[in-house]
Scaffold this active site. Structure first.
Site, PDB file in Angstrom:
ATOM      1  N   ARG A   1     -28.255  49.714 135.912  1.00 54.96           N
ATOM      2  CA  ARG A   1     -27.180  50.425 135.190  1.00 54.96           C
ATOM      3  C   ARG A   1     -26.218  51.103 136.137  1.00 54.96           C
ATOM      4  O   ARG A   1     -25.015  51.089 135.935  1.00 54.96           O
ATOM      5  CB  ARG A   1     -27.802  51.548 134.361  1.00 54.96           C
ATOM      6  CG  ARG A   1     -28.192  51.210 133.003  1.00 54.96           C
ATOM      7  CD  ARG A   1     -28.794  52.468 132.397  1.00 54.96           C
ATOM      8  NE  ARG A   1     -27.788  53.189 131.630  1.00 54.96           N
ATOM      9  CZ  ARG A   1     -27.474  52.890 130.379  1.00 54.96           C
ATOM     10  NH1 ARG A   1     -28.089  51.908 129.759  1.00 54.96           N
ATOM     11  NH2 ARG A   1     -26.561  53.564 129.741  1.00 54.96           N
TER      12      ARG A   1
ATOM     13  N   TYR B   1     -38.421  43.055 134.955  1.00 51.31           N
ATOM     14  CA  TYR B   1     -37.555  42.078 135.621  1.00 51.31           C
ATOM     15  C   TYR B   1     -37.024  42.669 136.920  1.00 51.31           C
ATOM     16  O   TYR B   1     -36.974  43.891 137.075  1.00 51.31           O
ATOM     17  CB  TYR B   1     -36.413  41.613 134.706  1.00 51.31           C
ATOM     18  CG  TYR B   1     -35.579  42.682 134.039  1.00 51.31           C
ATOM     19  CD1 TYR B   1     -34.525  43.299 134.696  1.00 51.31           C
ATOM     20  CD2 TYR B   1     -35.813  43.048 132.707  1.00 51.31           C
ATOM     21  CE1 TYR B   1     -33.730  44.253 134.060  1.00 51.31           C
ATOM     22  CE2 TYR B   1     -35.035  44.009 132.067  1.00 51.31           C
ATOM     23  CZ  TYR B   1     -33.990  44.599 132.758  1.00 51.31           C
ATOM     24  OH  TYR B   1     -33.208  45.544 132.117  1.00 51.31           O
TER      25      TYR B   1
ATOM     26  N   ASP C   1     -21.410  52.833 121.825  1.00 50.65           N
ATOM     27  CA  ASP C   1     -22.443  53.522 121.038  1.00 50.65           C
ATOM     28  C   ASP C   1     -21.852  54.539 120.071  1.00 50.65           C
ATOM     29  O   ASP C   1     -22.494  54.888 119.076  1.00 50.65           O
ATOM     30  CB  ASP C   1     -23.434  54.239 121.969  1.00 50.65           C
ATOM     31  CG  ASP C   1     -24.518  53.309 122.496  1.00 50.65           C
ATOM     32  OD1 ASP C   1     -24.430  52.090 122.245  1.00 50.65           O
ATOM     33  OD2 ASP C   1     -25.454  53.801 123.149  1.00 50.65           O
TER      34      ASP C   1
END
Ligand SMILES: Cc1cc2nc3c(=O)[nH]c(=O)nc-3n(C[C@H](O)[C@H](O)[C@H](O)COP(=O)(O)OP(=O)(O)OC[C@H]3O[C@@H](n4cnc5c(N)ncnc54)[C@H](O)[C@@H]3O)c2cc1C
Length: 396
Positions: A109, A218, A295
Site C-alpha cells: 500500500r 503473497y 470508500d
C-alpha cells in the site's frame, strides 16, 4: 472561474488518483489531508488488470512495475485439510491476452501511495496540504467553500470527498449514518522474506479458507516482503482502525487449522487489526458541485480485493466526465456517479458473498469445495470478465 481549483478532501489512494487525473487534464487541484503527512499504513493491495489500464491512462505503469509483483496463481486451499480447492492462472500468457495485455499484480500500500504521491508532487497544478482536516463545505451554486478545522476557508470550483469510510463530506451530503460493522476482523502483517519458512514462500496469492476464518499470503516489493492477512469472525469489536491486535484471540480462532497456517501465524509478533465495515450501495453520490469518491462513496469489504482499484477507476472517470462536460461540474458529477454506481455496487455486494464462500463451515464448506473443484475449465476467464475487462472511460 476556470482558474479556481478543484478541492479534494482526503489524500489517500482515491484522493491522489483523482487529483492526478484532473491535473493531467490541465485542471488545478488542491488536496487536503488530515494526517501530519501524506502516507499510507497497512500492507498489501491486490491489483486487477482493470486497474492497470487506469495506471496506463495516468502514466504510472512504469513506476508501478518497479514496485509490484505479478503472482502466477490465485489459489484457494481448504485450511482444515490442506487440499487445493481451486486455482486461477493470473500470471500467464492466456490471462494477459484475455485482459488486454494486463496481468494481475500485488503491491505494498505504501508503495502504491508513494507512486501516486510522487506523480502528484511533480504536477505543478496540484497543491498538497497536510494537517488540514476538512470539516464542512458550502456550495453556493457557482463555487464551493471548504471549512478546515483550523478555521481557514478555502474556495474552489468543485469539491470531491475522498475522505474514506467515515467521510465528513458524505455525512454532510447524505446524513451521519454509521457504516455497517460486518463482524469480521482483519489482522495484517508484513514479514521480511528471510523470516518466511522456505517451504511456505511462493509467488502466488494463496487463500486458506477455514470455518469463519481465512488467511491470505503473497509476496510484496519484488519479493522482498511477505504479506499476511488473517480474517476471522468476532463480535468483540465495534469499530477501529490501525490498532494492535490480540494474538491470543487470533491463535484461538485458527487453532484447528493446518500446520502451514499455524506456522505462518506464529511468525508474527506485531499484527495490526482492522474492524471490517462497508455500507449499502447508494445511487446518488453528488449534489451540485460536490461529489464522493472511493470508500467515501462505496466502502466495500475486502473479499474481492477491489476497494482501492475502484477508487482509482473513480478518479479517472471523474476527470474524464469533468473535461467532457466542458468543466460543468454539476453535470459532470451526475454523469460520473451514473457511470460508476452499478459497477461499484456489484463489488460491494459480491464481496459480501465471497466472504461467505471463504468462511463456509460444515456441509456448506464441503459443498463449496465440491462445486469449485468440479467447475468446468474456463479458458476465457468468463466469470471474472465483468470486473477484469475493466471500464470504458468516457471519451469524446
Ligand atoms: C484488510 C483490507 C485489505 C484490503 N485489500 C485490498 C486489496 O487487495 N485491493 C484493493 O483494491 N483494496 C483493498 N482494500 C480496500 C482499500 O484499502 C480501500 O478501498 C482504499 O484504501 C480506499 O481508498 P480511499 O482513498 O477512498 O480511502 P482511504 O484510504 O480511507 O483514504 C482516505 C484519506 O482521507 C483522509 N481523511 C479522512 N477524513 C478527512 C478529513 N475530514 N479531512 C481531510 N482528510 C481526511 C484520511 O486520513 C485518508 O488519508 C483493503 C482494505 C482492507 C481493510
Amino acid at each position: 472561474m476556470n482558474a479556481q481549483p478543484v478541492l479534494v478532501v482526503g489524500g489517500g489512494i482515491g484522493g491522489l488518483a483523482a487529483a492526478l487525473a484532473l491535473a493531467r487534464k490541465g485542471r488545478a487541484v488542491r488536496v487536503f489531508e488530515l494526517g501530519a503527512e501524506f502516507k499510507e499504513i497497512g500492507a498489501g493491495i491486490q491489483l486487477g488488470p482493470n486497474v492497470y489500464r487506469m495506471f496506463e491512462i495516468l502514466g504510472l505503469t512504469e513506476a508501478i512495475e518497479r514496485w509490484s509483483v505479478h503472482p502466477d496463481f490465485l489459489i484457494m486451499k481448504d485450511a482444515l485439510t490442506g487440499d487445493e480447492v481451486t486455482r486461477i492462472p493470473v500470471g500467464g500468457a492466456d490471462f494477459r491476452r484475455r485482459f488486454g495485455g494486463y496481468l494481475y499484480g500485488v503491491i505494498h500500500r505504501g508503495d502504491l501511495h508513494t507512486v501516486l504521491l510522487e506523480a502528484c508532487r511533480s504536477e505543478p497544478a496540484i497543491q498538497l496540504r497536510e494537517n488540514s482536516k476538512g470539516m464542512r463545505f458550502e456550495d453556493s451554486g457557482d463555487r464551493v467553500l471548504l471549512h478546515l478545522e483550523n478555521g481557514e476557508r478555502v474556495e474552489g470550483c468543485a469539491l470531491v470527498g475522498a475522505d474514506g469510510l467515515w467521510s465528513k463530506v458524505r455525512a454532510q451530503l447524505f446524513g451521519e449514518a454509521k457504516p455497517r460493522v460486518s463482524g469480521h476482523i482483519a489482522y495484517r502483517a508484513v514479514l521480511p522474506r528471510a523470516e518466511v519458512p522456505g517451504d511456505l514462500w511462493q509467488n502466488n496469492v494463496v487463500l486458506w479458507a477455514g470455518p469463519k476464518t481465512h488467511l491470505v499470503h503473497y509476496p510484496l516489493r519484488r519479493g522482498a516482503l511477505y504479506n499476511l492477512v488473517a480474517v476471522f469472525h468476532s463480535d468483540k469489536y465495534e469499530e477501529g482502525w490501525d490498532v494492535f491486535g490480540d494474538p491470543a484471540e487470533l491463535e484461538a480462532k485458527f487453532a484447528n487449522e493446518r500446520p502451514e497456517v499455524q506456522r505462518l501465524l506464529a511468525k508474527i509478533n506485531a499484527w495490526k487489526m482492522w474492524v471490517l465495515c462497508d455500507r449499502e450501495p447508494i445511487r446518488e453520490w453528488s449534489r451540485g458541485r460536490v461529489t464522493l469518491l472511493g470508500d467515501a462513496a462505496h466502502p466495500t469489504l475486502q473479499y474481492m480485493a477491489q476497494g482501492a482499484n475502484m477508487a482509482i477507476e473513480d478518479g479517472v472517470v471523474l476527470a474524464a466526465c469533468a473535461e467532457l462536460s466542458g468543466w460543468d461540474f454539476e453535470k459532470a458529477f451526475r454523469w460520473y456517479q451514473d457511470e460508476r454506481y452499478l459497477r461499484t455496487a456489484r463489488v460491494q455486494i459480491t464481496s459480501r458473498y465471497y466472504g461467505d464462500v471463504y468462511h463456509a463451515a460444515g456441509v456448506v464448506r464441503e459443498l463449496r469445495n465440491q462445486m469449485l473443484r468440479e467447475r468446468p475449465a474456463d479458458p476465457n476467464f468468463s466469470g471474472l470478465a465483468w470486473l477484469y475487462d475493466g471500464i470504458k472511460v468516457p471519451s469524446s
